[in-house]
Structures are given as C-alpha cells and as structure tokens.
Scaffold this motif. Sequence first.
Motif, short mmCIF file in Angstrom:
data_model
loop_
_atom_site.label_atom_id
_atom_site.label_comp_id
_atom_site.label_asym_id
_atom_site.label_seq_id
_atom_site.Cartn_x
_atom_site.Cartn_y
_atom_site.Cartn_z
N ASP A 112 -18.52 -11.16 -42.96
CA ASP A 112 -19.80 -10.59 -42.54
C ASP A 112 -19.91 -9.17 -43.12
N PRO A 113 -20.85 -8.93 -44.05
CA PRO A 113 -20.94 -7.62 -44.70
C PRO A 113 -21.16 -6.47 -43.71
N ALA A 114 -21.94 -6.69 -42.69
CA ALA A 114 -22.22 -5.62 -41.73
C ALA A 114 -20.97 -5.26 -40.94
N VAL A 115 -20.23 -6.27 -40.52
CA VAL A 115 -18.99 -6.02 -39.77
C VAL A 115 -17.98 -5.33 -40.67
N ARG A 116 -17.87 -5.80 -41.92
CA ARG A 116 -16.92 -5.19 -42.85
C ARG A 116 -17.27 -3.72 -43.10
N LYS A 117 -18.54 -3.42 -43.26
CA LYS A 117 -18.96 -2.04 -43.49
C LYS A 117 -18.55 -1.16 -42.32
N GLU A 118 -18.73 -1.63 -41.11
CA GLU A 118 -18.33 -0.85 -39.94
C GLU A 118 -16.82 -0.65 -39.90
N GLN A 119 -16.05 -1.67 -40.28
CA GLN A 119 -14.60 -1.53 -40.31
C GLN A 119 -14.17 -0.47 -41.33
N ILE A 120 -14.79 -0.48 -42.49
CA ILE A 120 -14.49 0.52 -43.53
C ILE A 120 -14.83 1.92 -43.03
N GLU A 121 -15.95 2.05 -42.37
CA GLU A 121 -16.35 3.35 -41.82
C GLU A 121 -15.38 3.81 -40.74
N GLN A 122 -14.92 2.88 -39.90
CA GLN A 122 -13.99 3.23 -38.83
C GLN A 122 -12.65 3.72 -39.40
N ILE A 123 -12.17 3.09 -40.46
CA ILE A 123 -10.94 3.54 -41.10
C ILE A 123 -11.08 4.98 -41.56
N GLN A 124 -12.22 5.31 -42.13
CA GLN A 124 -12.44 6.69 -42.60
C GLN A 124 -12.50 7.68 -41.45
N ARG A 125 -13.15 7.28 -40.35
CA ARG A 125 -13.21 8.17 -39.19
C ARG A 125 -11.81 8.41 -38.61
N ASP A 126 -11.04 7.33 -38.47
CA ASP A 126 -9.70 7.44 -37.88
C ASP A 126 -8.78 8.30 -38.74
N THR A 127 -8.84 8.11 -40.05
CA THR A 127 -7.91 8.84 -40.92
C THR A 127 -8.38 10.28 -41.18
N ALA A 128 -9.66 10.56 -40.97
CA ALA A 128 -10.10 11.96 -41.01
C ALA A 128 -9.54 12.72 -39.81
N GLU A 129 -9.33 12.02 -38.72
CA GLU A 129 -8.76 12.66 -37.54
C GLU A 129 -7.24 12.82 -37.66
N SER A 130 -6.55 11.78 -38.17
CA SER A 130 -5.09 11.84 -38.24
C SER A 130 -4.59 12.48 -39.54
N VAL A 131 -5.37 12.48 -40.59
CA VAL A 131 -5.15 13.21 -41.84
C VAL A 131 -3.81 12.91 -42.53
N PRO A 132 -3.54 11.66 -42.88
CA PRO A 132 -2.37 11.42 -43.74
C PRO A 132 -2.58 11.95 -45.16
N LEU A 133 -3.83 12.14 -45.52
CA LEU A 133 -4.17 12.77 -46.79
C LEU A 133 -5.51 13.47 -46.64
N ILE A 134 -5.77 14.41 -47.55
CA ILE A 134 -7.04 15.15 -47.54
C ILE A 134 -7.75 14.91 -48.87
N PRO A 135 -8.88 14.20 -48.86
CA PRO A 135 -9.65 14.05 -50.10
C PRO A 135 -10.15 15.41 -50.57
N LEU A 136 -10.07 15.64 -51.88
CA LEU A 136 -10.48 16.93 -52.42
C LEU A 136 -11.63 16.82 -53.41
N LEU A 137 -11.48 15.97 -54.42
CA LEU A 137 -12.43 15.94 -55.53
C LEU A 137 -12.76 14.51 -55.93
N ALA A 138 -14.01 14.32 -56.32
CA ALA A 138 -14.46 13.03 -56.86
C ALA A 138 -14.76 13.21 -58.34
#
Length: 519
Positions: free
Chosen positions: A461-487
């Motif tokens: 389900d694309p909508a469910v998958r999108k929410e899962q991807i967003e949740q991963i980003q929210r969780d890892t922004a809080e726990s910070v195993p890495l810090i994105p710097l540049l694109a």
Amino acid sequence: MTSRLLPALALSAVVAVAVTGCVSTGSTSDASDALVIGTTDPVTSLDPAGAWDRGSYTVQTQLYQHLLTYPAGRTTTSPEVAESCDFTDGTHYVCRIRDGLTFSNGDDLTAKDVVFSFERQVTLGATDGPGSLLANMDSVTADGDEVTFTLKQANDQTFPYVLASMAGAIVDSRVFSGTKIHADDGVVGSGPYALQQSTDGGATIALTANAEYDGPAPKSSAVTIKQYTKSADLKLAVQTGDADVAYRQLTPTEVTSLADDDGLQRVQGSSGEVRFLAFNLETMPGKDAAQKEAVRQAVAATIDRAAIAKDVYQGTYAPAYSIVPSDFSGATDAFETEYDGADPAAILRKAGVTTPVALPIQYTTDHYGSGSDDEYALIEQQLEDTGLFTVALQSASWDTYVGNVGKGEYPVFQLGFFQDYPDASSYLTPAYGPSDVNLLANHFDDRTVTDLVTAQAVQADPAVRKEQIEQIQRDTAESVPLIPLLAGQENVIGQKSLTGLAGSVDASGEFRIWEIGRS
C-alpha cells in the motif's frame, strides 16, 4: 558488514571532471553532429556484471536497456524492454517482453536474453559488480515472451527499482559469456548508442547511434566520452570550445566561474548523493546511552548546513535534513523540524553532560572532493563557537579510511551514500537496517526502526509505505545515529549552442546523453 560496503560507498564519491579531445566519428555521423563529454570518473568495465561505479554506469546507460526504466524527470519506473511488469502474487513478479527488439549487432532480444542476463549477474557475483542487488531473486525463468522472477521475500516494493538499476541491464546471450566478464571491446546492447571503440583502458570511449534502437534516435549520432585527471583542464577546455559538456564534476569554484560565462550554460539536477556525519554509538563521547544521545542531538542542533553549502560549496550542494533525498517519495525535513530553535546547551545540561565535550571527528581527504578540508574546518568552528565542544579533527586517505569505517574504528566520522535506485530504501536500509545490511558498523540497534525499515520495503500500500518511511525519519532525527549534512547536486556545464541539456540529468541518477544535441 556486508560485501556491499566498498562498492556502495564508492558510489558516493564526489570527483572532479575534465574534458578535451576530439570525436572519433563513424560512418553515420559528421563533425557537426558529434559530441564530446568529459569526466574524471574512471570506467571499471562496460560489462554490466563487472562494474558498480558512476563512471561505468554513465557509459552503460547509453549502451543497454532494462526491463524497466525512468522517464525523464521521474523517479518511478516505466516499461522499456518489458511491455508490462507486475506482481501476480506476493513472490512472483512477471514481465512480458516486447516484440521486435534487437541488439545493436542485429541479434533478436528475447526472453532468453533477459533470463541469461539476470542469472549471469548472480552467477558471476563479481566483487566490483552490482549482482548483490538481486539478493531477493530466488530464480528467473522464461515461458514464451513472459519472464517470471520468483522472490525470496514477498511483496518486495524495491524490486522494480532493482530491475531498472545497474544489475538489470540486458545483454546478448550469444555474445556474453556466462562464466566471465566480457572485455570492453565488443560489448553489445540494445540502447540508444552502440560501442564503436574503447581505448586506453576506457579513458576514451567512442559511441555511435544504434541503428537498431527502437526508440527515438539520439540527438547526437556520435559521442566521445573522455576521462581526464584534472578539473582545471576542463575549465580551459570548455572555455575554449574544445569540450562540449563537462559531467561529474567541476570544483565549486570552477562551476560558479563557468556559470558566469555567456558562452556556456549550466544545468543542475539532484545527484542522489547524501553526505552525513555518523556516530559509533558505543565509542562516541558520553557516560551512558542518554548522554551519548544528548551529545548527538546537540551536534545536530548546532551544525549550520546552509552555511556549509554556501560558504564551502558555493551552492553546488544543498542542505540536507534527511538521509532520504528531498525529491524521493516519503522524504521529509525531519532534522529541520526536530532541531529548529533547539538549544544545544539545554540538551546537554538536561542529560548531565559536562562541557565542553571532547569530540573526535574523522574524515577522508580524497574521496569526497577537495572541499572536505574546508567543510570539516567549518564544522569544527561551528561546534567550538558554542563553547560546548572541543573538536579534534583527524583525516586519512580513502584506502585507509574505508577499512577503518568497516571495522567500526571511528567514534564520529564522515560518510556519504549514493543511490542504487531512486527509492528511500536505497538509503534507509544501509543506514538504519538490521546489522547484516547496515553499512555503518556503528552499533545502531533500535528494533522499532529496523523493523520499520524491513516492513516498508514489502508494504504494497503506497500510502502506508510512505507513512512508514516518514516515521523512520522522525524516529532517527530524535535518536540521531547520523546527521544528514549535504545533498549532492549534479552540475553539468555545456556550450550555449547545445539543446536538451536540461533533460539530461534528474533524480533518477541517469545521464541521458541521447537528449543532448545542437541548435
């Protein structure tokens, strides 16, 4: 660590490019219709089973077709060699092959060639090749014009992207060996261009329009791709008109200088590269897990990405606030949301962290371009200006550095990813996935996140998958195993007289030379 570490990290290299020379034309072209493209990206192999690097991929993209591909400006797949592809059930993905397809040597392209190409990737398993991307393929078979892939893990939403990746190029089963890598001379594909000649170990590659190609004819019927070692040579070559296009890539100073040249044009597109600062969660500073997390959060709240992009890279990179590039489905600016207005001093104080924190940061001097020294000097300044950190910068050449990353030697370290395909999984899995696929060797072990990384890859389900991807980003922004710097931004400089340059690069990672012509 997996065997994918070296090739996967190698794909994230930022290199200088340079061009010069003249076109070796074939009988189907003339000098006015010839194109010269320069790069310092080396070519490992023109055999799709023998290379997993940007230089090789640039040339292979012109020579081979795939079951699925990316239309210009899109990061979702569409049929190419296939007429259609779809799941018939969770573990079976079926592609129907189009009629009338022909390789550049006149051989018919059939379902047999498709099966051969995929089985060959897995069988050869070249160290430098992309065959490991097919790890979820249990078998591939043909029945008439239908090719059926049987998958080990059901509902793999990344599999269409794998078919469009370097691992999915279709080769001629009557030309290529099933047991060894083909020499560059004589490789045969069905793409818009055919190989005319490869000399000096791939340093000069001449292509000519493939008369058997079933799509629109390339805008330029002859192309020479030439490898050079110094970006300064490119600047002169483009300015004097000896070069038509510079691809991958000039230094930031050279890009901005040439962009002001009235006789040239500049095109930018997402390169899919993301640079980040990673933490070894066991050896980094901090007395316990809570303090270590607070240190990571405080660093994330302090680093000014926009200043790095502007002052060091002069706009040739953009600030990154997620490990997932911004133009991919599900991407968020999670780090900006989490740390906008955050007080790093308060974060450290709440966790009882004594300041200043002694922070060792390792980076590589030669793998991510000439700007790394200035980039990390600015990061050091930003952190120390708060009075909360004392930074000890250490650097090493890539040959030494990558091995130490793989062994988990560095407490805090620079790294970068480049996509294998334009989907969030290409970043989430090596960054936050289970230990057998996580490339950072940083002891990240958050079961909630790793389960989500696994789940999103098989969520139909694309909508469910999108929410899962967003949740991963929210969780890892809080726990910070890495810090994105540049694109990364792909900067292409071309002569003003060229057409189609704007359509040659996008977030798919392909470089569509066939779109470039002359006015």
